[in-house]
Design a protein around this motif. Structure first.
Motif: not given
Length: 373
Positions: A115-143
Motif C-alpha cells: 500500500a502507498l502508506r503503511v504504519i505499525n502501532l506497537v507497545g506494551t501488553r499491559h496497555i492503560t486507559g491512556y494508551g487505549e484512548q491514544a490509540c483509538a483517537s489516533f486511528l479515528r483521526d488518521l482514517k
C-alpha cells in the motif's frame, strides 16, 4: 510444477537448511537470482559467491529440507494461503530492501502489502486507559486524513490488539505479523479479531506450520513489523519491551519512529519517554502532526497548479521521473516516491541526493522531499 511453485518450494526449503540464517539466505537468493538456482547450482556456488562455505554446500544436499517444503506447499495450497518469495511482485517491497528480510512469507488475507502508506502501532501488553484512548483517537483521526493507510501490528495482548480492533472499527485495513505458523492463532482469545481481519487486512508470517510461538520468534517477528512499514508508532512501553526492539530496528532500517509521551512516573510510558529523550523517536501528539511529519498531506489544488516546470535537459530519465512525481503530487517522503516511481530504496536515495546537489529539491523535517520554486 510451474516456475512460481518451484521457486516457492526451494525458498521454503532454503529456510530449513541448517546454518543458513536470514541474512545469508537473502544473500544467496540475491546473489544467484533465485532460490531454485541456489539449489540447482549449489556445487558451483563459490564461483559466484566466494564467501559460501563448504559446510553450506553440503547442507544444501539435505533431502529432508525439500520433503518438508513439499509438505508446507501442500498445506498452503489447500488452505488458499499466498506464498510470497523475494521475487514475487506482491512481496512487501519495503521489507525486501532490508538485509535480513525473510526469503519467503505466508499471507492469508485480501489487502495490498505494498500500500502507498503503511504504519505499525506497537507497545506494551499491559496497555492503560491512556494508551487505549491514544490509540483509538489516533486511528479515528488518521482514517479521515489517510483513509487508505495500512495498519500493522502483532496480534498480541495490549497495544497490538487495540491497534487491530481500532483499525477495523474505522474501516482501515490491518495486518497482523505472527510469531508462529498459520495453522494456529496465538493468543487464541484473539481468534475472532484475526478472522475479521481476513476480510479487511490479513495475517502474515515467515514461520512454517507446526512452529510454536516461542519467545525468540517474537523478536524475529518484530523485524518484519518494522521493515514492511514507513513508520513505527510506539503507543506505550515500559523501560524494557519488544516495542523498543521494534523501535531500534526501525532506526536501523532508516524509517521514521514516533512515540506518544507520558507522565514521568508512569511505568508504561517510561520506554516512550526514553525514546523521545534520546532522540530515537519523534514526539507524537496527534494524527494531524503525524501526517504532516510524514509528508502525507493532500496537495491543495492551487499549489499543484502553481508548480509548472518544463523538462530539465540536464536530468537523467530517472531524475526527471522523480521530479515529475513531485510536481504532480507535491511534497513526498522517500518511501512514497519509491512506490510511485517503482525504483529501489537504495537507487532512490542516490537520485534524491543528486537532485538536492543540483538545487532541484530540498529535504524537510521528517525526511520529506520538496521541489524548490
Amino acid at each position: 510444477m510451474i516456475a512460481d511453485e518451484e521457486e516457492q518450494l526451494y525458498s521454503i526449503a532454503l529456510t530449513m537448511i541448517h546454518g543458513v540464517g536470514h541474512i545469508s539466505a537473502k544473500r544467496l537468493v540475491d546473489g544467484m537470482g533465485s532460490a531454485v538456482d541456489v539449489f540447482r547450482h549449489r556445487k558451483s556456488l563459490p564461483d559466484s559467491l566466494p564467501e559460501v562455505s563448504s559446510r553450506i554446500i553440503e547442507a544444501l544436499d539435505d533431502p529432508q529440507a525439500l520433503t518438508r517444503a513439499e509438505q508446507e506447499l501442500l498445506f498452503i495450497q489447500k488452505n488458499r494461503i499466498r506464498c510470497l518469495t523475494l521475487n514475487d511482485a506482491d512481496y512487501p517491497f519495503r521489507l525486501r530492501e532490508c538485509e535480513d528480510a525473510p526469503i519467503v512469507l505466508f499471507f492469508k488475507g485480501n489487502t495490498d502489502l505494498n500500500a502507498l502508506r503503511v504504519i505499525n502501532l506497537v507497545g506494551t501488553r499491559h496497555i492503560t486507559g491512556y494508551g487505549e484512548q491514544a490509540c483509538a483517537s489516533f486511528l479515528r483521526d488518521l482514517k479521515v486524513l489517510c483513509p487508505d493507510v495500512l495498519v500493522v501490528s502483532g496480534l498480541a495482548y495490549g497495544v497490538d490488539i487495540h491497534a487491530h480492533r481500532g483499525a477495523l472499527a474505522n474501516g482501515l485495513s490491518t495486518v497482523a505479523v505472527l510469531a508462529h505458523g498459520l495453522d494456529r492463532i496465538y493468543p487464541s482469545v484473539h481468534r475472532k479479531t484475526a478472522v475479521d481481519m481476513l476480510t479487511n487486512g490479513g495475517l502474515l508470517t515467515e514461520f512454517l506450520t507446526g512452529t510454536a510461538p516461542d519467545r525468540y520468534n517474537f523478536v524475529s517477528r518484530n523485524r518484519i513489523v518494522a521493515g514492511m512499514c514507513d513508520a513505527t508508532i510506539v503507543v506505550e512501553s515500559a523501560a524494557k519491551g519488544g516495542s523498543l526492539i521494534t523501535a531500534e530496528l526501525t532506526e536501523g532500517y532508516h524509517r521514521d519512529c514516533f512515540a506518544f509521551p507520558g507522565r514521568i512516573n508512569d511505568e508504561y510510558s517510561a520506554g516512550c519517554n526514553r525514546l523521545l529523550r534520546d532522540n530515537k523517536a519523534s514526539l507524537l501528539l496527534s494524527a494531524e502532526e503525524f501526517v504532516s511529519a510524514m509528508g502525507w498531506n493532500s496537495v491543495p489544488p492551487s499549489k499543484a497548479a502553481h508548480v509548472q516546470r518544463g523538462f530539465f535537459p540536464d536530468l537523467s530519465e530517472e531524475e526527471q521521473k522523480v521530479v515529475s512525481i513531485l510536481e504532480k503530487q507535491g511534497d513526498l517522503q522517500i518511501n512514497s516516491l519509491v512506490v510511485e516511481a517503482d525504483i529501489s530504496v537504495q537507487r532512490m536515495s542516490g537520485i534524491l541526493f543528486e537532485l538536492e546537489m543540483k538545487g532541484i529539491i530540498r529535504v524537510l523535517v521528517g525526511g520529506v522531499y520538496q521541489l524548490l520554486p
